[in-house]
Design a protein around this motif. Structure first.
Motif, PDB file in Angstrom:
ATOM      1  N   ALA A 132       8.529  -3.416  -5.450  1.00  0.00           N
ATOM      2  CA  ALA A 132       8.455  -3.574  -6.907  1.00  0.00           C
ATOM      3  C   ALA A 132       7.013  -3.611  -7.374  1.00  0.00           C
ATOM      4  N   LEU A 133       6.168  -4.349  -6.661  1.00  0.00           N
ATOM      5  CA  LEU A 133       4.762  -4.446  -7.017  1.00  0.00           C
ATOM      6  C   LEU A 133       4.066  -3.094  -6.915  1.00  0.00           C
ATOM      7  N   ILE A 170       0.838  -1.200   0.000  1.00  0.00           N
ATOM      8  CA  ILE A 170       0.000   0.000   0.000  1.00  0.00           C
ATOM      9  C   ILE A 170       0.873   1.251   0.000  1.00  0.00           C
ATOM     10  N   GLY A 171       1.940   1.240   0.802  1.00  0.00           N
ATOM     11  CA  GLY A 171       2.813   2.408   0.862  1.00  0.00           C
ATOM     12  C   GLY A 171       3.430   2.755  -0.476  1.00  0.00           C
ATOM     13  N   CYS A 172       3.896   1.730  -1.213  1.00  0.00           N
ATOM     14  CA  CYS A 172       4.557   1.975  -2.497  1.00  0.00           C
ATOM     15  C   CYS A 172       3.571   2.316  -3.612  1.00  0.00           C
ATOM     16  N   MET A 173       2.275   2.131  -3.353  1.00  0.00           N
ATOM     17  CA  MET A 173       1.274   2.601  -4.309  1.00  0.00           C
ATOM     18  C   MET A 173       1.168   4.125  -4.301  1.00  0.00           C
ATOM     19  N   PHE A 174       1.653   4.736  -3.223  1.00  0.00           N
ATOM     20  CA  PHE A 174       1.495   6.182  -3.065  1.00  0.00           C
ATOM     21  C   PHE A 174       2.825   6.938  -3.027  1.00  0.00           C
ATOM     22  N   VAL A 175       3.896   6.269  -2.592  1.00  0.00           N
ATOM     23  CA  VAL A 175       5.174   6.950  -2.363  1.00  0.00           C
ATOM     24  C   VAL A 175       6.292   6.160  -3.037  1.00  0.00           C
ATOM     25  N   ASP A 176       7.380   6.838  -3.369  1.00  0.00           N
ATOM     26  CA  ASP A 176       8.540   6.197  -3.971  1.00  0.00           C
ATOM     27  C   ASP A 176       9.019   5.032  -3.106  1.00  0.00           C
ATOM     28  N   PRO A 177       9.358   3.877  -3.721  1.00  0.00           N
ATOM     29  CA  PRO A 177       9.770   2.702  -2.941  1.00  0.00           C
ATOM     30  C   PRO A 177      10.925   2.956  -1.983  1.00  0.00           C
ATOM     31  N   ILE A 178      11.896   3.774  -2.372  1.00  0.00           N
ATOM     32  CA  ILE A 178      13.036   4.056  -1.498  1.00  0.00           C
ATOM     33  C   ILE A 178      12.559   4.697  -0.197  1.00  0.00           C
ATOM     34  N   PRO A 199      -1.484   1.426  -9.535  1.00  0.00           N
ATOM     35  CA  PRO A 199      -2.207   2.688  -9.279  1.00  0.00           C
ATOM     36  C   PRO A 199      -2.506   2.829  -7.778  1.00  0.00           C
ATOM     37  N   PRO A 200      -2.658   4.058  -7.250  1.00  0.00           N
ATOM     38  CA  PRO A 200      -2.792   5.267  -8.063  1.00  0.00           C
ATOM     39  C   PRO A 200      -1.488   5.987  -8.403  1.00  0.00           C
ATOM     40  N   PHE A 201      -0.419   5.807  -7.596  1.00  0.00           N
ATOM     41  CA  PHE A 201       0.760   6.652  -7.801  1.00  0.00           C
ATOM     42  C   PHE A 201       2.055   5.867  -7.945  1.00  0.00           C
ATOM     43  N   GLY A 202       1.997   4.634  -8.466  1.00  0.00           N
ATOM     44  CA  GLY A 202       3.220   3.883  -8.703  1.00  0.00           C
ATOM     45  C   GLY A 202       4.174   4.646  -9.599  1.00  0.00           C
ATOM     46  N   VAL A 203       5.459   4.742  -9.202  1.00  0.00           N
ATOM     47  CA  VAL A 203       6.398   5.615  -9.914  1.00  0.00           C
ATOM     48  C   VAL A 203       6.606   5.198 -11.365  1.00  0.00           C
ATOM     49  N   ASP A 204       6.543   3.888 -11.651  1.00  0.00           N
ATOM     50  CA  ASP A 204       6.762   3.433 -13.027  1.00  0.00           C
ATOM     51  C   ASP A 204       5.627   3.841 -13.955  1.00  0.00           C
ATOM     52  N   ILE A 205       4.445   4.055 -13.397  1.00  0.00           N
ATOM     53  CA  ILE A 205       3.307   4.500 -14.206  1.00  0.00           C
ATOM     54  C   ILE A 205       3.597   5.870 -14.811  1.00  0.00           C
ATOM     55  N   PHE A 206       4.128   6.766 -13.990  1.00  0.00           N
ATOM     56  CA  PHE A 206       4.404   8.119 -14.467  1.00  0.00           C
ATOM     57  C   PHE A 206       5.641   8.146 -15.367  1.00  0.00           C
ATOM     58  N   THR A 207       6.590   7.251 -15.108  1.00  0.00           N
ATOM     59  CA  THR A 207       7.738   7.131 -16.013  1.00  0.00           C
ATOM     60  C   THR A 207       7.272   6.707 -17.398  1.00  0.00           C
ATOM     61  N   ALA A 208       6.405   5.688 -17.446  1.00  0.00           N
ATOM     62  CA  ALA A 208       5.887   5.210 -18.731  1.00  0.00           C
ATOM     63  C   ALA A 208       5.049   6.273 -19.418  1.00  0.00           C
ATOM     64  N   SER A 209       4.278   7.011 -18.644  1.00  0.00           N
ATOM     65  CA  SER A 209       3.453   8.075 -19.222  1.00  0.00           C
ATOM     66  C   SER A 209       4.313   9.127 -19.916  1.00  0.00           C
ATOM     67  N   ALA A 210       5.447   9.450 -19.288  1.00  0.00           N
ATOM     68  CA  ALA A 210       6.352  10.448 -19.882  1.00  0.00           C
ATOM     69  C   ALA A 210       7.102   9.878 -21.078  1.00  0.00           C
ATOM     70  N   VAL A 211       7.588   8.633 -20.957  1.00  0.00           N
ATOM     71  CA  VAL A 211       8.389   8.019 -22.020  1.00  0.00           C
ATOM     72  C   VAL A 211       7.559   7.771 -23.275  1.00  0.00           C
TER      73      VAL A 211
END
Length: 424
Positions: free
Chosen positions: A366-367, A325-333, A372-384
């Protein structure tokens, strides 16, 4: 005390402050209010201690190596190599994408670098043989998650820093879950291609395969150097990171000549920007961890959420839920830095293997990074790919389900992650 900590962090985030500010301000306020006898300079000392670890040197070096390879020909040669052997199978291009993400992840350790390096060329190949764009993008961002598990995983490095566990053991523990996820995606790709009658690609002759293999030999040397060098005892993970940078420069600048000398400072600047953000987060995470440990928040949390003496399985399930749940909203690091100090002591008391715990945590990171809603790879893919948020997430549900199944299996059967450690 916990309510004060959470309130400060939520308010600061709502006001638009970057994550490192709440991570520093919240524990500082906690010290001033509840522990006035503590010198606030202790936080500064903890922050400096957080970034003084020798192992942390591996982070900028692995990022730099990944940036060099992303700018060069490494990813293309890996794609051609995998495609030459499986591209003609049912679902071959999708299997090639999953395999290439796994291979590139064993070089870069970064999910976002893998999305960029593999995603750009493979998306066009997938679309050319009849895949829907939503499925192609979903496959790319979820297969890229494997990069956070297998060496040289940045997630494993951060977990090692937060707990003091062996980075070499964590690296090798991520291989089993990474291979498991790849197999899930490969089987699903075969079924998808059969259902939707995706046409087969042309099968290459053995002479052409040999030619492609020759071109891929040098890029394939990366995982050999990183994994082989570490586990044969020739060098440490940090030294492996430095060698990977040298190796990347040699093959991309001197041999492939895909990068010019005057382009290296620009690549290094990009690495520096990413690294500075990571180091600030690590420093803030160390200060945060020190204060919550001093305040005995992990123990309070354990008693409130897990009960008096939770079993190892209960702890792992709760850990998986919170980190996912945490990584769905915030950067995994950020999530690893904040939550690991809370759960680690509880897990050790419950008898959880620390390496198995690290694998479960990084798998959830990683999961969550592609969910969604804020997985970091989603926004990376959106930009790429220049696609809207909804277009990117439309095809993700089947892959999220497979990753959840993989998580359950890893939690229930620790041998998936610990087998290679026992073998070594």
């Amino acid at each position: 005390m916990v309510a004060t900590l959470l309130t400060i962090m939520v308010v600061l985030l709502a006001l638009g402050f970057p994550m490192m500010i709440p991570m520093i301000v919240a524990p500082l306020v906690l010290m001033v209010i509840f522990f006035p006898n503590l010198d606030p300079m202790l936080l500064v000392q903890q922050m400096m201690q957080g970034i003084s670890s020798y192992s942390l040197l591996a982070v900028p070096l692995f990022i730099f190596a990944a940036d060099i390879m992303t700018s060069g020909n490494t990813s293309k040669r890996l794609l051609d190599f995998v495609g030459a052997f499986v591209g003609h199978l049912r679902g071959g291009y999708a299997i090639t994408t999953a395999a290439a993400c796994t291979l590139f992840g064993s070089i870069s350790g970064s999910t976002q670098a893998t999305v960029v390096a593999v995603g750009k060329p493979m998306r066009q190949r997938l679309l050319s043989v009849g895949y829907k764009d939503s499925n192609a993008i979903a496959l790319i961002i979820n297969a890229s998650d494997v990069a956070l598990l297998i060496p040289p995983s940045i997630g494993m490095i951060i977990y090692a820093l937060a707990t003091g566990e062996s980075l070499s053991e964590l690296f090798i523990a991520g291989i089993g879950p990474g291979v498991l996820i790849f197999l899930f995606f490969a089987i699903y790709s075969w079924i998808y291609a059969k259902i939707y009658n995706i046409p087969l690609a042309e099968k290459l002759r053995w002479g052409e395969r040999l030619n492609v293999t020759k071109k891929a030999l040098l890029p394939l040397g990366f995982p050999v150097i990183i994994i082989g060098g570490i586990y044969t005892g020739y060098f440490t993970p940090t030294e492996a990171a430095g060698i990977s940078v040298l190796y990347a420069l040699i093959i991309e600048v001197l041999i492939f000549r895909s990068i010019k000398y005057n382009e290296i400072p620009k690549i290094a600047l990009s690495t520096g920007l990413v690294t500075s953000a990571v180091f600030i987060l690590v420093a803030a995470g160390q200060a945060f961890s020190y204060v919550i440990q001093f305040a005995r928040i992990p123990r309070m949390f354990s008693e409130a959420v897990l009960g008096g003496e939770p079993t190892a399985l209960t702890v792992l399930l709760i850990v998986a839920i919170f980190f996912f749940i945490g990584c769905m909203f915030v950067d995994p690091i950020v999530v690893i830095l904040i939550l690991t100090p809370i759960f680690y002591p509880v897990a050790m008391d419950a008898g959880v293997d620390p390496i198995h715990l690290g694998t479960v945590i990084v798998l959830q990171a990683a999961l969550g990074s592609a969910t969604p809603p804020f997985g970091v790879d989603i926004f990376t893919a959106s930009a790429v790919f220049n696609k809207s948020y909804l277009d990117v997430i439309r095809g993700t549900p089947p892959y999220i389900v497979m990753l959840l199944i993989a998580s359950i299996l890893v939690i229930l059967f620790e041998e998936i992650s610990l087998f290679y450690r026992y073998l070594m």
